[in-house]
Design an enzyme around this catalytic site. Structure first.
Site, PDB file in Angstrom:
ATOM      1  N   CYS A  56     -14.881  52.217  52.765  1.00 51.95           N
ATOM      2  CA  CYS A  56     -13.502  51.728  52.913  1.00 51.95           C
ATOM      3  C   CYS A  56     -13.129  50.688  51.855  1.00 51.95           C
ATOM      4  O   CYS A  56     -11.945  50.401  51.663  1.00 51.95           O
ATOM      5  CB  CYS A  56     -13.274  51.169  54.313  1.00 51.95           C
ATOM      6  SG  CYS A  56     -13.576  52.387  55.601  1.00 51.95           S
ATOM      7  N   HIS A  70      -6.954  46.347  54.248  1.00 58.06           N
ATOM      8  CA  HIS A  70      -7.514  47.606  54.740  1.00 58.06           C
ATOM      9  C   HIS A  70      -7.070  47.771  56.191  1.00 58.06           C
ATOM     10  O   HIS A  70      -7.118  46.819  56.976  1.00 58.06           O
ATOM     11  CB  HIS A  70      -9.039  47.560  54.640  1.00 58.06           C
ATOM     12  CG  HIS A  70      -9.720  48.721  55.279  1.00 58.06           C
ATOM     13  ND1 HIS A  70      -9.272  50.014  55.128  1.00 58.06           N
ATOM     14  CD2 HIS A  70     -10.806  48.795  56.097  1.00 58.06           C
ATOM     15  CE1 HIS A  70     -10.053  50.829  55.820  1.00 58.06           C
ATOM     16  NE2 HIS A  70     -10.986  50.113  56.416  1.00 58.06           N
ATOM     17  N   ASN A  89      -7.234  54.542  60.299  1.00 58.93           N
ATOM     18  CA  ASN A  89      -8.085  54.075  59.200  1.00 58.93           C
ATOM     19  C   ASN A  89      -8.412  55.256  58.287  1.00 58.93           C
ATOM     20  O   ASN A  89      -9.164  56.153  58.675  1.00 58.93           O
ATOM     21  CB  ASN A  89      -9.368  53.460  59.785  1.00 58.93           C
ATOM     22  CG  ASN A  89     -10.323  52.956  58.717  1.00 58.93           C
ATOM     23  OD1 ASN A  89     -10.150  53.223  57.527  1.00 58.93           O
ATOM     24  ND2 ASN A  89     -11.341  52.226  59.137  1.00 58.93           N
TER      25      ASN A  89
HETATM   26  N1  COA Z   1     -11.166  54.759  74.830  1.00 58.83           N
HETATM   27  C1  COA Z   1     -11.402  54.111  75.960  1.00 58.83           C
HETATM   28  N2  COA Z   1     -12.417  53.255  76.116  1.00 58.83           N
HETATM   29  C2  COA Z   1     -13.211  53.056  75.051  1.00 58.83           C
HETATM   30  C3  COA Z   1     -13.019  53.711  73.829  1.00 58.83           C
HETATM   31  C4  COA Z   1     -11.939  54.596  73.743  1.00 58.83           C
HETATM   32  N3  COA Z   1     -11.671  55.274  72.616  1.00 58.83           N
HETATM   33  N4  COA Z   1     -13.973  53.308  72.976  1.00 58.83           N
HETATM   34  C5  COA Z   1     -14.720  52.420  73.612  1.00 58.83           C
HETATM   35  N5  COA Z   1     -14.275  52.270  74.880  1.00 58.83           N
HETATM   36  C6  COA Z   1     -14.819  51.419  75.947  1.00 58.83           C
HETATM   37  C7  COA Z   1     -16.247  51.046  75.729  1.00 58.83           C
HETATM   38  O1  COA Z   1     -17.093  52.067  76.165  1.00 58.83           O
HETATM   39  C8  COA Z   1     -16.359  49.790  76.552  1.00 58.83           C
HETATM   40  O2  COA Z   1     -16.520  50.144  77.893  1.00 58.83           O
HETATM   41  P1  COA Z   1     -17.472  49.284  78.878  1.00 58.83           P
HETATM   42  O3  COA Z   1     -16.875  47.890  78.874  1.00 58.83           O
HETATM   43  O4  COA Z   1     -17.365  50.021  80.166  1.00 58.83           O
HETATM   44  O5  COA Z   1     -18.823  49.329  78.234  1.00 58.83           O
HETATM   45  C9  COA Z   1     -14.977  49.150  76.404  1.00 58.83           C
HETATM   46  O6  COA Z   1     -14.087  50.191  75.949  1.00 58.83           O
HETATM   47  C10 COA Z   1     -14.928  48.005  75.426  1.00 58.83           C
HETATM   48  O7  COA Z   1     -15.673  48.381  74.306  1.00 58.83           O
HETATM   49  P2  COA Z   1     -15.819  47.436  73.091  1.00 58.83           P
HETATM   50  O8  COA Z   1     -16.609  48.145  72.039  1.00 58.83           O
HETATM   51  O9  COA Z   1     -16.249  46.068  73.506  1.00 58.83           O
HETATM   52  O10 COA Z   1     -14.292  47.328  72.630  1.00 58.83           O
HETATM   53  P3  COA Z   1     -13.677  46.523  71.454  1.00 58.83           P
HETATM   54  O11 COA Z   1     -12.615  45.647  71.939  1.00 58.83           O
HETATM   55  O12 COA Z   1     -14.731  45.927  70.547  1.00 58.83           O
HETATM   56  O13 COA Z   1     -12.962  47.680  70.622  1.00 58.83           O
HETATM   57  C11 COA Z   1     -13.322  48.917  68.622  1.00 58.83           C
HETATM   58  C12 COA Z   1     -13.725  48.725  70.061  1.00 58.83           C
HETATM   59  C13 COA Z   1     -14.166  50.032  68.032  1.00 58.83           C
HETATM   60  C14 COA Z   1     -11.857  49.330  68.595  1.00 58.83           C
HETATM   61  C15 COA Z   1     -13.507  47.597  67.851  1.00 58.83           C
HETATM   62  O14 COA Z   1     -14.779  47.066  68.093  1.00 58.83           O
HETATM   63  C16 COA Z   1     -13.331  47.767  66.371  1.00 58.83           C
HETATM   64  O15 COA Z   1     -12.256  48.062  65.889  1.00 58.83           O
HETATM   65  N6  COA Z   1     -14.400  47.506  65.606  1.00 58.83           N
HETATM   66  C17 COA Z   1     -14.340  47.610  64.175  1.00 58.83           C
HETATM   67  C18 COA Z   1     -14.349  49.060  63.788  1.00 58.83           C
HETATM   68  C19 COA Z   1     -13.977  49.267  62.381  1.00 58.83           C
HETATM   69  O16 COA Z   1     -13.129  48.593  61.858  1.00 58.83           O
HETATM   70  N7  COA Z   1     -14.590  50.264  61.759  1.00 58.83           N
HETATM   71  C20 COA Z   1     -14.276  50.682  60.449  1.00 58.83           C
HETATM   72  C21 COA Z   1     -14.660  49.685  59.443  1.00 58.83           C
HETATM   73  S1  COA Z   1     -14.126  50.158  57.883  1.00 58.83           S
END
Ligand code: COA
Length: 323
Positions: free
Chosen positions: A114, A250, A280
């Site tokens: 990215c 980004h 993204n």
């Molecule tokens: N739909 C519904 N629930 C989801 C889900 C989805 N698509 N994806 C994850 N969950 C659930 C998880 O299983 C978790 O459930 P639990 O509490 O029962 O275990 C809950 O939602 C919270 O998960 P968590 O990972 O703590 O959520 P978060 O607030 O961190 O959000 C992301 C998850 C992936 C959106 C976030 O961490 C993120 O954006 N991270 C960076 C990713 C990124 O930028 N990647 C590319 C880099 S270039």
């Protein structure tokens, strides 16, 4: 006299096919509300079968060339930032070169996931500053959908396909004021596709070489390093936060974007936001956002732009640009 590089044209292209959050609700255990609240994403564009990274790159490049008012034959350097090259080789840059009927100039791909476009911009800027090139085409292009497991809700809701491009030209005034690139391979496993040509090739052949991600760790790391790179960029140029006119980040997660804007004490109406409609798009995300803001007439000549990104590797980088 010093030579600098200036952006003289931008272009962006998104595949026609749109996948909404409601569409994903039908295939994985997720909800439109969860995706919007946690990521800011409403929809993403996904390439059709037979539509490849070079197709998206060509569309974006032609628009950037048209906006620059040059002919493809004026270009003497082609860099394509991509994680999803059409073929193992030749590079997507060489495929693009042939599409544009350009012959002989250097053409190569950059792989920094990215952060790829910022890496590409930095390399092209150095080619121009050293007098090696006069007119460079830098493209970020991805069919990231091809390396997504569409049954994995942790990743499939986040990504989309697209391409963005800029034409850079040698000039007596900047242009690109500075670029700052970083990587730390110790964090490779936070965000990776654990298969490739040399490792677990059957997964590639069988089409199950997919992105794996430790979401919340990536999130924390991104907020931390983007804060650091904002400081580094301002310090290197002797500037204060209020000097920046536009943040062009980004587009990974609206909450990460908001955190960086807060660090800059920048109101959100000075932050280019395309995540809701694009998701993204990896290396394409920053040039697509830039093109969007330029074509909307938001970004104007003479304004100061801070581009920043992060991605797998771990890689991160920024560019400070007088538009
Ligand atoms: N739909 C519904 N629930 C989801 C889900 C989805 N698509 N994806 C994850 N969950 C659930 C998880 O299983 C978790 O459930 P639990 O509490 O029962 O275990 C809950 O939602 C919270 O998960 P968590 O990972 O703590 O959520 P978060 O607030 O961190 O959000 C992301 C998850 C992936 C959106 C976030 O961490 C993120 O954006 N991270 C960076 C990713 C990124 O930028 N990647 C590319 C880099 S270039």
């Amino acid at each position: 006299m010093n030579t600098f590089s200036r952006i003289i044209g931008t272009g962006g292209y998104l595949p026609k096919n749109v996948v909404t959050n409601a569409d994903l609700e039908k295939t994985v255990n997720t909800s439109d509300q969860w995706i919007r609240e946690r990521t800011g994403i409403e929809q993403r564009h996904v390439a059709e079968d037979g539509e490849h990274t070079v197709d998206l790159a060509e569309n974006a490049a032609r628009l950037a060339i048209e906006a620059a008012g040059i002919s493809p034959q004026d270009i003497d350097l082609i860099i394509v930032a991509t994680t999803t090259a059409d073929q193992v080789f030749p590079s997507t840059a060489c495929l693009l070169q042939s599409r544009l009927d350009i012959h002989g100039c250097p053409a190569f791909d950059i792989q920094a996931v990215c952060t790829g476009f910022v890496y590409g911009l930095s390399v092209a800027d150095k080619f121009i500053r050293t007098g090696t090139s006069k007119c460079a085409l830098v493209v970020g292009a991805e069919t990231f959908s091809r390396i997504i497991d569409w049954t994995d809700r942790n990743t499939c809701v986040l990504f989309g396909d697209g391409a963005g491009a800029v034409v850079l030209k040698a000039d007596n005034t900047p242009g690109i004021l500075s670029t700052h690139l970083h990587a730390d391979g110790d964090f490779a496993k936070l965000l990776h596709v654990p298969s490739g040509v040399s490792t677990n090739y059957p997964a590639v052949q069988e089409g199950r070489a997919y992105v794996e991600m430790a979401g919340s760790e990536v999130f924390k790391m991104a907020v931390k390093i983007l804060g650091q790179i904002v400081d580094e960029t301002l310090e290197a140029n002797g500037l204060e936060r209020q000097d920046i006119d536009w943040l062009v980040p980004h587009q990974a997660n609206i909450r990460i974007i908001v955190a960086t804007a807060k660090k800059l004490r920048m109101p959100m109406d000075r932050v280019v936001q395309t995540i809701a409609k694009h998701g993204n798009t990896s290396a394409a995300s920053i040039p697509l956002a830039l093109d969007h803001a330029v074509r909307a007439n938001d970004i104007k000549a003479g304004e100061l732009l801070l581009l920043e990104g992060f991605g797998g590797g771990f890689t991160w980088g920024s560019a400070l640009i007088r538009y």
